[in-house]
Scaffold this motif. Structure first.
Motif, PDB file in Angstrom:
ATOM      1  N   ASN A 106      41.352  48.614  48.635  1.00 37.74           N
ATOM      2  CA  ASN A 106      41.414  47.541  47.652  1.00 37.74           C
ATOM      3  C   ASN A 106      40.508  46.408  48.087  1.00 37.74           C
ATOM      4  O   ASN A 106      40.391  46.116  49.288  1.00 37.74           O
ATOM      5  N   PRO A 107      39.893  45.709  47.134  1.00 35.41           N
ATOM      6  CA  PRO A 107      39.069  44.568  47.541  1.00 35.41           C
ATOM      7  C   PRO A 107      39.952  43.448  48.065  1.00 35.41           C
ATOM      8  O   PRO A 107      41.141  43.352  47.732  1.00 35.41           O
ATOM      9  N   SER A 108      39.401  42.573  48.841  1.00 33.14           N
ATOM     10  CA  SER A 108      40.134  41.395  49.312  1.00 33.14           C
ATOM     11  C   SER A 108      39.913  40.254  48.331  1.00 33.14           C
ATOM     12  O   SER A 108      38.876  40.168  47.658  1.00 33.14           O
ATOM     13  N   ILE A 109      40.911  39.390  48.250  1.00 37.51           N
ATOM     14  CA  ILE A 109      40.832  38.256  47.317  1.00 37.51           C
ATOM     15  C   ILE A 109      40.034  37.133  47.978  1.00 37.51           C
ATOM     16  O   ILE A 109      40.399  36.636  49.053  1.00 37.51           O
ATOM     17  N   ASN A 110      38.953  36.768  47.333  1.00 39.26           N
ATOM     18  CA  ASN A 110      38.126  35.677  47.850  1.00 39.26           C
ATOM     19  C   ASN A 110      38.688  34.318  47.445  1.00 39.26           C
ATOM     20  O   ASN A 110      38.798  33.413  48.261  1.00 39.26           O
ATOM     21  N   GLU A 111      39.083  34.198  46.179  1.00 37.83           N
ATOM     22  CA  GLU A 111      39.557  32.913  45.665  1.00 37.83           C
ATOM     23  C   GLU A 111      40.495  33.170  44.500  1.00 37.83           C
ATOM     24  O   GLU A 111      40.345  34.131  43.755  1.00 37.83           O
ATOM     25  N   ILE A 112      41.496  32.286  44.344  1.00 41.05           N
ATOM     26  CA  ILE A 112      42.430  32.366  43.217  1.00 41.05           C
ATOM     27  C   ILE A 112      42.268  31.109  42.373  1.00 41.05           C
ATOM     28  O   ILE A 112      42.265  29.990  42.906  1.00 41.05           O
ATOM     29  N   ALA A 113      42.119  31.291  41.078  1.00 42.95           N
ATOM     30  CA  ALA A 113      41.928  30.158  40.178  1.00 42.95           C
ATOM     31  C   ALA A 113      42.809  30.332  38.947  1.00 42.95           C
ATOM     32  O   ALA A 113      43.251  31.439  38.609  1.00 42.95           O
ATOM     33  N   PHE A 114      43.069  29.203  38.255  1.00 42.47           N
ATOM     34  CA  PHE A 114      43.856  29.197  37.020  1.00 42.47           C
ATOM     35  C   PHE A 114      43.044  28.494  35.953  1.00 42.47           C
ATOM     36  O   PHE A 114      42.455  27.438  36.196  1.00 42.47           O
ATOM     37  N   GLU A 115      43.038  29.049  34.779  1.00 39.89           N
ATOM     38  CA  GLU A 115      42.316  28.460  33.665  1.00 39.89           C
ATOM     39  C   GLU A 115      43.242  28.335  32.462  1.00 39.89           C
ATOM     40  O   GLU A 115      44.010  29.240  32.171  1.00 39.89           O
ATOM     41  N   GLY A 116      43.153  27.191  31.790  1.00 41.28           N
ATOM     42  CA  GLY A 116      43.941  26.977  30.580  1.00 41.28           C
ATOM     43  C   GLY A 116      45.269  26.294  30.804  1.00 41.28           C
ATOM     44  O   GLY A 116      46.009  26.052  29.853  1.00 41.28           O
ATOM     45  N   ARG A 134      42.168  36.136  50.934  1.00 45.87           N
ATOM     46  CA  ARG A 134      41.948  36.937  52.144  1.00 45.87           C
ATOM     47  C   ARG A 134      42.951  38.077  52.278  1.00 45.87           C
ATOM     48  O   ARG A 134      42.909  38.815  53.240  1.00 45.87           O
ATOM     49  N   PHE A 135      43.848  38.213  51.296  1.00 44.11           N
ATOM     50  CA  PHE A 135      44.761  39.345  51.270  1.00 44.11           C
ATOM     51  C   PHE A 135      44.224  40.377  50.273  1.00 44.11           C
ATOM     52  O   PHE A 135      43.462  40.046  49.375  1.00 44.11           O
ATOM     53  N   PRO A 136      44.649  41.649  50.398  1.00 45.93           N
ATOM     54  CA  PRO A 136      44.164  42.670  49.468  1.00 45.93           C
ATOM     55  C   PRO A 136      44.590  42.382  48.034  1.00 45.93           C
ATOM     56  O   PRO A 136      45.710  41.907  47.787  1.00 45.93           O
ATOM     57  N   PHE A 137      43.720  42.715  47.116  1.00 42.54           N
ATOM     58  CA  PHE A 137      44.046  42.613  45.705  1.00 42.54           C
ATOM     59  C   PHE A 137      44.627  43.917  45.214  1.00 42.54           C
ATOM     60  O   PHE A 137      44.079  44.999  45.477  1.00 42.54           O
ATOM     61  N   GLU A 169      33.995  40.448  40.344  1.00 43.98           N
ATOM     62  CA  GLU A 169      33.491  41.168  41.504  1.00 43.98           C
ATOM     63  C   GLU A 169      32.568  40.278  42.332  1.00 43.98           C
ATOM     64  O   GLU A 169      31.702  39.573  41.805  1.00 43.98           O
ATOM     65  N   ARG A 170      32.775  40.335  43.657  1.00 37.48           N
ATOM     66  CA  ARG A 170      31.902  39.633  44.599  1.00 37.48           C
ATOM     67  C   ARG A 170      31.343  40.660  45.589  1.00 37.48           C
ATOM     68  O   ARG A 170      31.728  41.839  45.591  1.00 37.48           O
ATOM     69  N   SER A 171      30.459  40.210  46.442  1.00 40.10           N
ATOM     70  CA  SER A 171      29.875  41.107  47.438  1.00 40.10           C
ATOM     71  C   SER A 171      30.895  41.453  48.508  1.00 40.10           C
ATOM     72  O   SER A 171      31.935  40.786  48.655  1.00 40.10           O
ATOM     73  N   GLU A 172      30.586  42.494  49.268  1.00 35.26           N
ATOM     74  CA  GLU A 172      31.397  42.921  50.408  1.00 35.26           C
ATOM     75  C   GLU A 172      32.826  43.261  49.997  1.00 35.26           C
ATOM     76  O   GLU A 172      33.788  42.922  50.692  1.00 35.26           O
ATOM     77  N   ASN A 173      32.959  43.920  48.835  1.00 35.36           N
ATOM     78  CA  ASN A 173      34.260  44.375  48.357  1.00 35.36           C
ATOM     79  C   ASN A 173      35.279  43.231  48.256  1.00 35.36           C
ATOM     80  O   ASN A 173      36.437  43.353  48.656  1.00 35.36           O
ATOM     81  N   ARG A 174      34.813  42.122  47.706  1.00 35.41           N
ATOM     82  CA  ARG A 174      35.694  40.974  47.479  1.00 35.41           C
ATOM     83  C   ARG A 174      35.738  40.677  45.980  1.00 35.41           C
ATOM     84  O   ARG A 174      34.803  40.989  45.237  1.00 35.41           O
TER      85      ARG A 174
END
Length: 783
Positions: A106-116, A134-137, A169-174
């Motif tokens: 699973n990719p790792s979570i780079n950042e968590i955001a909220f919209e709306g 930094r935890f798996p998604f 999607e980000r680089s390095e499986n993030r």
């Protein structure tokens, strides 16, 4: 997203069987395969891993090392790898001399955001979700988090809220995890219906519950928003309503709330079974506690007044509480009073027997306070009638609940006893839910003499959570400004002593009414304390400097008081309050007397007395509430004359239909036509309020009033013209008591800004020189 699949497990099992006997011996990622068969070592090859070490993967698989590996072991290992949440896909492939484990991380979570999200803050939402940077998604966790966010919105009444987790999607499986939120609108109540009600209409029952149907005013109110907790309160209110009106067999079969398919509103239905209406029969007391006399308790029951009247469960509860209090006063803290109702279903009569029995001896082990986020514990604890080690006393627990509610700091107060560490011990739980304690009050009026009148008062009744009261008031009426600042400690030294320090500055321009300007600055410390459950005494001291500047064309009765004067006085206010509700009384009365003694230093010497009594009475289930108030005052001086700024003035709120300072002794000779006040006054005010046929949820009521009063009395009535001032003439003022009467209509509005009162008054009996005031409005709000 790939998960462990039973079909895949079956295929894997068949492949293992086709490959030959089970693999035996310990497995290692680095062991060389010497050959197949019993005792041969096999190799585990890990493929596809990028961040996770092979040894870590093998440890998660937890394959047995002391026996042959079976298909079930490999199935379980596959499940364990999926359960770690580290992998989106896992394949375990049997090889000739080992096992190949292919994983897709699973990719790792780079950042968590909220919209709306406008209502909920990002930091609050982060606390309720499980996903972390930094935890798996995992899609499953993201979906679970979305549901958790939706649940938060539902708790605030937004049942139409939608949350969609989106990954970038980000680089390095993030990936970046973004929760796209549509908060939706507040989910209102489309309709409230009742089934099974015969004695009372749907509209009458809707009046008794807290929940309201949505309408065009819903933007200002929250009672039309569906709230499960409020629905539980509504159920209790319905039971109380029926049981207090004689329906002893009442049953609430169900209370359902169905959400509309478009999620825009709820349909609430109450299914009730009313039963028959009962009346009170005979009353009796049965004592099963040694040392108590039943006759003492029978004397407290108003049997003659209640027998034959409609049964009221609330009345029964109040009598039981009074009997419990009497037992406590006699030293029997453990006596329980249990009302027993004997129903005669044929004649529909209920006989009530109050059974008094000795309860278990229980002592208070501990007092816990919960729910107070702003208010200090000690502010609540000092209202508790019990301390650790006291005998359990239901009467004192009720008094505690009432006292804490009376603070006005909390929306909800619960005081309950829970089992302690032993059979003879109890823990007293005080649970509160805080509410806003600050308020802003506006007063708006119009006088034909002074023009617009406005008042702004800012009050904080729980300053810094210490239970202290800070009040600042600014009043503007024409050219008059009043600045008032006060600080009150209601429990000085944690005793029933309310200490107040008040400072004030008044710039009072009365050119239109009395042709003088008054500047007054001073301070007033005071202390108040209860004399009994209903009586309160306040003692105060006042020191002020009064600078009175009379206009050049003022009446000689005003110009005689021109100049500065210091006043030093002591006084008291005695109150006796027997209202059934401090906010909206429908019964009882309130009596007050105030006296001020000036002459402890300073230039003023007088005794000023003011007294009033007001009573309330509700009719037709309190739909119509009538009140009548009588008020009077007297001013006596030890000097030659009273001063104009010490005398009484009547009008405005004190005598509706007339302007402030609108009646009483007046200079009718000079052009200024100045009101000079009086040494004595008396007023009677009668008022009724009633519904006017509009929906209850609008909160609009009508009313009517009749006020009558008089103001009279001066130490002298003849005043010479000031020397050298030819613009005014000598005057003799009529100070006889003359009755004035005014009547009018009232409109009360429960607005989002607080209660609004509008009055239109018309003088019926008046003098030619009186000053009228036709219209007046006042409004208040909370924040």
């Amino acid at each position: 997203m790939a998960r462990f699949c039973p079909v895949r497990a079956c295929i894997l099992t068949l492949a293992l069987v086709a490959a030959g006997p089970p693999l035996a011996g310990p497995m290692s990622a680095h062991a060389q395969v010497a050959g197949a068969g019993q005792g041969a070592q096999s190799q585990i090859v890990i493929r596809g891993n990028r961040r996770i070490e092979p040894g870590t993967i093998i440890s998660y698989m937890a394959l047995p090392s002391d026996r042959a590996i079976t298909a079930e072991d490999l199935n379980a290992a596959t499940r364990r790898l999926f359960d770690t949440g580290l992998f989106r896909d896992v394949r375990v492939i049997p090889a000739d001399r080992g096992i190949v484990v292919e994983v897709q991380e699973n990719p790792s979570i780079n950042e968590i955001a909220f919209e709306g999200n406008d209502i909920a803050k990002d930091e609050d939402l982060l606390r309720i979700i499980s996903s972390r940077p930094r935890f798996p998604f995992t899609p499953a966790t993201a979906e679970s988090d979305a549901q958790a966010i939706i649940e938060i919105y539902r708790r605030t009444g937004r049942y139409g809220a939608q949350v969609e987790p989106v990954i970038i999607e980000r680089s390095e499986n993030r990936v970046d995890l973004v929760f796209e939120i549509d908060e939706g609108e507040m989910t209102g109540v489309s309709s409230i219906d009742f089934v099974g009600n015969r004695a009372f209409s749907d509209s009458r029952l809707r009046d008794e519950i807290e929940t309201r149907e949505s309408d065009f005013l819903s933007v200002f109110f929250s009672s039309d928003v569906y709230d499960p907790d409020r629905l539980e309160l509504d159920k209790a209110l319905l039971r109380q309503f029926y049981l207090s009106r004689g329906y002893a067999d009442f049953s609430l079969l169900s209370a359902t709330a169905e959400l509309a398919p478009d999620r825009t509103g709820f349909f609430i239905t109450f299914d009730v079974e009313e039963g028959e209406q009962y009346t009170f029969g005979e009353f009796d007391v049965q004592v099963n506690a040694e040392g108590l006399d039943a006759e003492d308790f029978l004397a407290l029951i108003p049997a003659e007044d209640l027998t034959g009247e409609t049964y009221d469960a609330t009345e029964v509860e109040e009598i039981a509480n009074e009997l419990t209090d009497l037992a406590g006063e006699k030293g029997f803290a453990f006596v329980r009073v249990q009302p027993r109702a004997d129903k005669d279903t044929e004649d529909r009569i209920i006989d009530i027997t109050f059974e008094l029995s000795e309860g278990s001896r229980i002592f208070i082990e501990r007092i816990d306070i919960e729910g107070n986020t702003a208010t200090l514990d000690r502010v609540i604890r000092r209202e508790v009638e019990l301390v650790e080690g006291d005998a359990f006393d239901a009467r004192k627990i009720r008094l505690t609940r009432s006292a804490i509610r009376g603070l006005g700091y909390f929306e909800r107060v619960e005081v309950e006893a829970e089992p302690g560490s032993g059979d003879d011990r109890a823990v007293l739980k005080v649970k509160v839910a805080e509410k806003s304690t600050g308020s802003i009050n506006f007063g708006i009026g119009y006088s034909s003499s002074a023009g617009p009148i406005g008042t702004v008062a800012v009050t904080e009744r729980n300053f810094l959570g210490r239970g202290q009261i800070v009040n600042a008031t600014v009043t503007a009426a024409g050219d008059t400004q009043v600045y008032d600042l006060s600080f009150t400690e209601p429990k000085f030294l944690d005793r029933d002593l309310a200490v107040t320090m008040r400072g004030f500055f008044i710039q009072d321009d009365r050119d239109d009414e009395s042709s003088f300007q008054l500047n007054r600055a001073g301070f007033e410390p005071s202390v108040a304390f209860p004399l009994s459950e209903d009586a309160t005494l306040q003692l105060d001291y006042s020191f002020s400097r009064d600078d009175l500047e009379a206009a050049f064309n003022a009446s000689p009765a005003i110009q005689v008081d021109d100049g500065s004067r210091f006043k030093s006085s002591v006084g008291y206010t005695l109150s006796y309050d027997k209202r059934n509700d401090r906010i909206e009384p429908t019964g009882g009365y309130l009596a007050r007397i105030n006296q001020e003694f000036a002459g402890l230093g300073g230039d003023a010497q007088f005794v000023k007395t003011r007294a009033s009594i007001k009573g309330w009475q509700g009719f037709f289930d309190d739909d119509l509430v009538a009140s009548i108030e009588v008020e009077g005052g007297a001013l006596f001086t030890f000097g030659d004359d009273t001063r104009v700024n010490d005398r009484f003035f009547i009008g405005g709120n004190s005598l509706r239909g007339f302007a402030a300072e609108g009646i009483g002794p007046r200079d009718t000779v000079n052009a200024s036509r100045d009101a000079v006040g009086g040494n004595f006054f008396g007023v009677v005010r009668a008022q009724v309020s009633f519904p006017i046929g509009l929906p209850e949820e609008l909160g609009i009521y009508g009313g009517a009033f009749v006020d009558a009063g008089t103001l009279w009395g001066l130490n002298r009535t003849y005043f010479d013209a000031p020397a050298g001032n030819t613009s005014v003439s000598a005057v003799t003022i009529d100070d006889d008591p003359k009755i004035r009467v005014a009547a009018g209509g009232l409109l009360f509005i429960d607005s989002p800004f607080g209660p609004i009162e509008l009055s239109v008054g018309f003088p019926i009996v008046k003098e030619d020189f009186d000053d009228d005031e036709i219209f007046r409005v006042s409004v208040g709000t909370r924040f």
